[in-house]
Design an enzyme around this catalytic site. Sequence first.
Site, PDB file in Angstrom:
ATOM      1  N   SER A 289       9.886  -2.967  -2.056  1.00 43.64           N
ATOM      2  CA  SER A 289      10.361  -2.161  -0.960  1.00 43.64           C
ATOM      3  C   SER A 289      11.633  -1.479  -1.363  1.00 43.64           C
ATOM      4  CB  SER A 289      10.772  -3.055   0.300  1.00 43.64           C
ATOM      5  OG  SER A 289      11.704  -2.681   0.831  1.00 43.64           O
TER       6      SER A 289
ATOM      7  N   TYR B   6      14.655 -11.112   2.742  1.00 45.90           N
ATOM      8  CA  TYR B   6      13.825 -10.405   2.289  1.00 45.90           C
ATOM      9  C   TYR B   6      14.689  -9.325   0.990  1.00 45.90           C
ATOM     10  CZ  TYR B   6      10.767  -6.706   3.204  1.00 45.90           C
ATOM     11  OH  TYR B   6       9.476  -5.948   3.292  1.00 45.90           O
TER      12      TYR B   6
ATOM     13  N   LYS C 257      12.973  -8.566  -2.940  1.00 41.84           N
ATOM     14  CA  LYS C 257      12.130  -7.334  -3.209  1.00 41.84           C
ATOM     15  C   LYS C 257      12.800  -7.214  -4.469  1.00 41.84           C
ATOM     16  CE  LYS C 257       8.489  -7.536  -0.013  1.00 41.84           C
ATOM     17  NZ  LYS C 257       7.467  -7.212  -0.441  1.00 41.84           N
TER      18      LYS C 257
HETATM   19  N1  LIG Z   1       5.448  -1.357   6.485  1.00 40.28           N
HETATM   20  C1  LIG Z   1       6.870  -1.380   5.861  1.00 40.28           C
HETATM   21  O1  LIG Z   1       7.718  -0.428   6.592  1.00 40.28           O
HETATM   22  C2  LIG Z   1       7.053  -1.853   4.175  1.00 40.28           C
HETATM   23  C3  LIG Z   1       8.467  -1.220   3.430  1.00 40.28           C
HETATM   24  C4  LIG Z   1       8.631  -1.968   2.536  1.00 40.28           C
HETATM   25  C5  LIG Z   1       7.847  -3.010   1.710  1.00 40.28           C
HETATM   26  N2  LIG Z   1       7.134  -3.259   2.780  1.00 40.28           N
HETATM   27  C6  LIG Z   1       5.817  -4.506   2.136  1.00 40.28           C
HETATM   28  O2  LIG Z   1       4.443  -3.923   2.036  1.00 40.28           O
HETATM   29  C7  LIG Z   1       3.633  -5.047   1.479  1.00 40.28           C
HETATM   30  C8  LIG Z   1       2.708  -4.978   2.863  1.00 40.28           C
HETATM   31  O3  LIG Z   1       3.035  -5.465   4.234  1.00 40.28           O
HETATM   32  P1  LIG Z   1       3.456  -3.834   5.522  1.00 40.28           P
HETATM   33  O4  LIG Z   1       3.889  -3.532   6.283  1.00 40.28           O
HETATM   34  O5  LIG Z   1       2.049  -4.139   5.147  1.00 40.28           O
HETATM   35  O6  LIG Z   1       2.406  -4.792   6.246  1.00 40.28           O
HETATM   36  P2  LIG Z   1       1.698  -6.082   7.784  1.00 40.28           P
HETATM   37  O7  LIG Z   1       1.211  -4.604   8.148  1.00 40.28           O
HETATM   38  O8  LIG Z   1       2.717  -6.161   8.837  1.00 40.28           O
HETATM   39  O9  LIG Z   1       0.653  -6.337   7.024  1.00 40.28           O
HETATM   40  C9  LIG Z   1       0.389  -7.972   6.550  1.00 40.28           C
HETATM   41  C10 LIG Z   1       0.371  -8.606   5.373  1.00 40.28           C
HETATM   42  O10 LIG Z   1       0.114  -9.444   4.791  1.00 40.28           O
HETATM   43  C11 LIG Z   1      -1.176 -10.643   5.368  1.00 40.28           C
HETATM   44  N3  LIG Z   1      -0.709 -11.210   5.152  1.00 40.28           N
HETATM   45  C12 LIG Z   1       0.831 -11.657   5.644  1.00 40.28           C
HETATM   46  N4  LIG Z   1       1.817 -13.300   5.372  1.00 40.28           N
HETATM   47  C13 LIG Z   1       0.844 -14.013   4.381  1.00 40.28           C
HETATM   48  C14 LIG Z   1       0.068 -14.851   3.368  1.00 40.28           C
HETATM   49  N5  LIG Z   1       1.871 -15.068   3.463  1.00 40.28           N
HETATM   50  N6  LIG Z   1       0.008 -14.509   2.292  1.00 40.28           N
HETATM   51  C15 LIG Z   1      -1.385 -14.176   2.605  1.00 40.28           C
HETATM   52  N7  LIG Z   1      -1.524 -12.801   3.130  1.00 40.28           N
HETATM   53  C16 LIG Z   1      -0.327 -12.384   3.870  1.00 40.28           C
HETATM   54  C17 LIG Z   1      -1.376  -9.979   6.877  1.00 40.28           C
HETATM   55  O11 LIG Z   1      -2.499 -10.332   6.873  1.00 40.28           O
HETATM   56  P3  LIG Z   1      -2.655 -12.220   7.615  1.00 40.28           P
HETATM   57  O12 LIG Z   1      -1.717 -12.210   8.904  1.00 40.28           O
HETATM   58  O13 LIG Z   1      -4.322 -12.032   8.382  1.00 40.28           O
HETATM   59  O14 LIG Z   1      -2.153 -13.064   6.731  1.00 40.28           O
HETATM   60  C18 LIG Z   1      -1.506  -9.147   6.793  1.00 40.28           C
HETATM   61  O15 LIG Z   1      -2.950  -8.131   6.225  1.00 40.28           O
HETATM   62  C19 LIG Z   1       5.064  -6.000   2.036  1.00 40.28           C
HETATM   63  O16 LIG Z   1       4.833  -7.023   0.717  1.00 40.28           O
HETATM   64  C20 LIG Z   1       6.037  -5.423   3.064  1.00 40.28           C
HETATM   65  O17 LIG Z   1       7.515  -6.688   2.503  1.00 40.28           O
HETATM   66  C21 LIG Z   1       6.382  -2.733   4.107  1.00 40.28           C
END
Ligand SMILES: NC(=O)c1ccc[n+]([C@@H]2O[C@H](COP(=O)([O-])OP(=O)(O)OC[C@H]3O[C@@H](n4cnc5c(N)ncnc54)[C@H](OP(=O)(O)O)[C@@H]3O)[C@@H](O)[C@H]2O)c1
Length: 258
Positions: A147, A160, A164
């Site tokens: 991130s 967090y 990261k």
């Molecule tokens: N959204 C942003 O703005 C953003 C920015 C920078 C980085 N990121 C990073 O991008 C990645 C994806 O995030 P997202 O925003 O797409 O989140 P999201 O829409 O909330 O999706 C998270 C996914 O991870 C799964 N998950 C959560 N905890 C888990 C665990 N312990 N083991 C296995 N699966 C797990 C969830 O499914 P289940 O609930 O079915 O397990 C879901 O499929 C993360 O690493 C996040 O830190 C996101």
Amino acid sequence: MIKSKFDLTGKVAIITGASKGIGKAMAQGMAEFGATVVVSSRKQAAVDEVAATFKKEGFKAIGVECHVARAEDREKLVNQTLEKFGRVDILVNNAGTNPYFGPIAKMNMEAYQKTMDVNLNAAMELSNLVYPHMKKQGGGSIIHISSIEGLHASHMMGAYNISKAALIMLGNNQAAEWGVDNIRVNVICPGFVDTKLSAALVQNEQMRDKISRNTALKRIATPEEMAGLAVFLASDAASYCTGATILNDGGLIHAPLF
Ligand SMILES: NC(=O)c1ccc[n+]([C@@H]2O[C@H](COP(=O)([O-])OP(=O)(O)OC[C@H]3O[C@@H](n4cnc5c(N)ncnc54)[C@H](OP(=O)(O)O)[C@@H]3O)[C@@H](O)[C@H]2O)c1
């Protein structure tokens, strides 16, 4: 043909946290480029649903439940992939969590440990599980989803940000160690993406405006906008790309403050 290097046909990709959000979009992108995708998250029903949708589109996919912080689940994920498809070419460590908002001094160690276990330690353990198989196959591509929060400090998400930042250095070290085996390891740093994880921030009107104002492209990303870079890094088009930390943040880091 350079175009053919983007083709992922014959490659098998494991994507963690792929039941929704960024992981699902990356899995779809890889499937569209021909990869067989192993869609994974903590809930079998959720990953089955995604895999079924992909299959209806004519893609190759299965769903495997895996809570990435559980050793037995990680082993099951890799073993089932190998049993079913006989190889693993791509691993995307995407599952992430942020259980605590607040100052570091008030954070309980349980929340800190959970953050490290899911965001950092699981990525190392899963990489170690696929490493011998990629080595034997003659190469592979590992992608960590960090991130922009891994590149700067925050007032509210200390654990967090620490996890990261460490994930970036994990990727750099793996790239240094595993390049000799033709295993490439790269890190993507998304900016703000409209997902469930970021909902508390990006669904808040004031925050949304603030983020948009401070982003060069003046908006928050969709999950689909994260997919193309992952497809590239997974593919032979990125055959000389390893140890890279690539921002996909709409120019958030570089937007001038005044
Ligand atoms: N959204 C942003 O703005 C953003 C920015 C920078 C980085 N990121 C990073 O991008 C990645 C994806 O995030 P997202 O925003 O797409 O989140 P999201 O829409 O909330 O999706 C998270 C996914 O991870 C799964 N998950 C959560 N905890 C888990 C665990 N312990 N083991 C296995 N699966 C797990 C969830 O499914 P289940 O609930 O079915 O397990 C879901 O499929 C993360 O690493 C996040 O830190 C996101």
